[in-house]
Design a protein around this motif. Structure first.
Motif, PDB file in Angstrom:
ATOM      1  N   VAL A  21       9.012  -8.203  -0.490  1.00 14.33           N
ATOM      2  CA  VAL A  21       9.387  -6.851  -0.070  1.00 14.33           C
ATOM      3  C   VAL A  21       8.210  -5.932  -0.372  1.00 14.33           C
ATOM      4  O   VAL A  21       7.546  -6.093  -1.398  1.00 14.33           O
ATOM      5  CB  VAL A  21      10.639  -6.391  -0.877  1.00 14.33           C
ATOM      6  N   THR A  52       1.398  -6.210  10.976  1.00 13.16           N
ATOM      7  CA  THR A  52       2.357  -5.140  10.674  1.00 13.16           C
ATOM      8  C   THR A  52       1.773  -3.806  11.124  1.00 13.16           C
ATOM      9  O   THR A  52       0.554  -3.596  11.074  1.00 13.16           O
ATOM     10  CB  THR A  52       2.699  -5.027   9.170  1.00 13.16           C
ATOM     11  N   ALA A  63      -3.087  -3.023   1.760  1.00  5.81           N
ATOM     12  CA  ALA A  63      -2.510  -4.274   1.251  1.00  5.81           C
ATOM     13  C   ALA A  63      -2.875  -5.399   2.215  1.00  5.81           C
ATOM     14  O   ALA A  63      -3.741  -5.244   3.077  1.00  5.81           O
ATOM     15  CB  ALA A  63      -0.990  -4.132   1.123  1.00  5.81           C
ATOM     16  N   GLY A  64      -2.222  -6.550   2.052  1.00  8.39           N
ATOM     17  CA  GLY A  64      -2.383  -7.657   2.991  1.00  8.39           C
ATOM     18  C   GLY A  64      -3.823  -8.117   3.149  1.00  8.39           C
ATOM     19  O   GLY A  64      -4.650  -7.989   2.246  1.00  8.39           O
ATOM     20  N   THR A  94      -0.485   3.120  -5.529  1.00  4.16           N
ATOM     21  CA  THR A  94      -0.550   1.731  -5.984  1.00  4.16           C
ATOM     22  C   THR A  94      -0.292   0.740  -4.848  1.00  4.16           C
ATOM     23  O   THR A  94       0.043  -0.413  -5.097  1.00  4.16           O
ATOM     24  CB  THR A  94       0.508   1.491  -7.084  1.00  4.16           C
ATOM     25  N   GLY A 131      -0.769  -2.077  -2.575  1.00  2.00           N
ATOM     26  CA  GLY A 131      -1.685  -3.216  -2.537  1.00  2.00           C
ATOM     27  C   GLY A 131      -2.045  -3.813  -3.888  1.00  2.00           C
ATOM     28  O   GLY A 131      -2.903  -4.702  -3.947  1.00  2.00           O
TER      29      GLY A 131
HETATM   30  C1  LIG Z   1       0.894  -7.169   5.080  1.00  2.00           C
HETATM   31  C2  LIG Z   1       1.379  -6.827   3.727  1.00  2.00           C
HETATM   32  N1  LIG Z   1       1.285  -7.745   2.734  1.00  2.00           N
HETATM   33  C3  LIG Z   1       1.713  -7.440   1.481  1.00  2.00           C
HETATM   34  C4  LIG Z   1       2.241  -6.192   1.191  1.00  2.00           C
HETATM   35  C5  LIG Z   1       2.749  -5.885  -0.203  1.00  2.00           C
HETATM   36  O1  LIG Z   1       2.025  -4.830  -0.806  1.00  2.00           O
HETATM   37  P1  LIG Z   1       2.796  -3.662  -1.588  1.00  2.00           P
HETATM   38  O2  LIG Z   1       3.784  -4.364  -2.514  1.00  2.00           O
HETATM   39  O3  LIG Z   1       1.766  -2.920  -2.326  1.00  2.00           O
HETATM   40  O4  LIG Z   1       3.512  -2.850  -0.520  1.00  2.00           O
HETATM   41  C6  LIG Z   1       2.322  -5.254   2.258  1.00  2.00           C
HETATM   42  N2  LIG Z   1       2.838  -4.012   2.059  1.00  2.00           N
HETATM   43  N3  LIG Z   1       1.891  -5.601   3.504  1.00  2.00           N
END
Ligand SMILES: Cc1ncc(COP(=O)(O)O)c(N)n1
Ligand SMILES: Nc1ncnc2c1ncn2[C@@H]1O[C@H](COP(=O)(O)OP(=O)(O)O)[C@@H](O)[C@H]1O
Length: 275
Positions: free
Chosen positions: A112, A46, A22-23, A209, A211
């Motif tokens: 979240v 993170t 993600a991110g 799923t 990301g």
């Molecule tokens: C740095 C960062 N940005 C966004 C999400 C949301 O992604 P998801 O909803 O798939 O956990 C995440 N987990 N981490």
């Protein structure tokens, strides 16, 4: 030799996901897969994997502003996507940077994570409502984010219209309400308050799923940087994310990532039905 022309330039302003699903990491992979030059402003680091977010460290606003200026003032951008902004201070700072910028902005108002870990301080919601959403060309909340930002709860497809109206009232030009968390087809509603575009894809039975939302928003920004209209960019992005979800794979012992490289591995995009 003829000089090669540069690909469209897209900037993501988001948090780093060490797990790569993600991110910032999802955003840059998506931008590359869609033929654009991706650039990044990191807002927070993170420590994250398939089991959840184990720590998060927002950067100082000065570091965010310096990254943004370095990219925009020299290289230039043709579209921007925002994701995790962590704190009220960073939301204010990013909104202030985007306001004078004359390019499309896709705001994914990340609140979240899929695991239920907070990625935005609760006291930052007002800044998202009143500073960030007004500078968005397209806002892409999921249903939990709709509830956090507007108080509207969606339990079925008809509720997507009410959610879109409540988000549009906060100022973005377009709202894309993602119905990914409802049972049944993966149905999203895109509207500017005048026209409505329903994007329907079959619900894929894949728990990997991680990301999805970052990938969809970055794919929209890539399309806008390439001069697509908002409805065209969103339709193409929905097909790309559907293909990525169908190719999502297990990594670690929790929720694995969607496959941003599905096209490289010979996988096809999804084919969403537009209504
Ligand atoms: C740095 C960062 N940005 C966004 C999400 C949301 O992604 P998801 O909803 O798939 O956990 C995440 N987990 N981490
Ligand atoms: N299981 C699934 N099958 C097909 N599409 C899905 C599935 N889950 C989510 N989507 C789609 O993925 C995109 C991202 O939605 P969503 O997962 O709700 O975002 P977020 O990551 O912000 O929670 C949307 O287009 C949504 O309809």
């Amino acid at each position: 030799m003829t000089p090669r022309s540069a690909p469209p330039r897209v900037l993501t302003v988001a948090g780093s996901d060490s797990g790569g699903g993600a991110g910032i990491q999802a955003d840059l992979k998506t931008m590359l897969a869609l033929g654009t030059h991706g650039m990044s402003v990191i807002t927070a680091v993170t420590a994250q994997n398939s089991l959840g977010v184990h720590g998060a460290w927002p950067l100082p606003a000065t570091a965010v502003i310096a990254q943004f200026r370095a990219v925009v003032d020299d290289i230039g951008v043709q579209a921007v996507k925002t994701g995790m902004l962590a704190s009220a201070e960073l939301v204010e700072a990013v909104a202030g940077l985007l306001r004078p910028l004359d390019v499309p902005v896709v705001v994914d108002p990340v609140g979240v994570s899929k695991h239920g870990d907070a990625l935005l301080a609760h006291d930052a919601l007002d800044a998202v409502r009143h500073r960030l959403l007004p500078v968005a060309t397209v806002a892409t909340p999921n249903l939990d984010e709709v509830t956090q930002l507007t108080g509207v709860t969606v339990t079925d497809e008809s509720g997507l219209r009410t959610a879109a109206a409540a988000i549009l009232a906060l100022g973005p030009q377009w709202a894309l309400i993602k119905g990914g968390h409802l049972p049944g087809d993966a149905l999203d509603l895109l509207t500017d308050g005048i026209t409505e575009h329903w994007l329907r894809a079959p619900r894929l039975d894949n728990s990997h799923t991680h990301g999805t939302g970052c990938t969809l928003a970055s794919a929209i920004a890539a399309g806008l940087a390439a001069d697509r209209t908002v409805p065209d960019a969103v339709a193409a992005a929905k097909d790309y994310v559907t293909g990525a979800i169908s190719a999502g794979f297990a990594l670690g012992s929790g929720i694995g990532p969607v496959d941003h490289g599905h096209r490289l591995r010979g996988g096809g995009d999804g084919a969403a039905v537009l209504g």
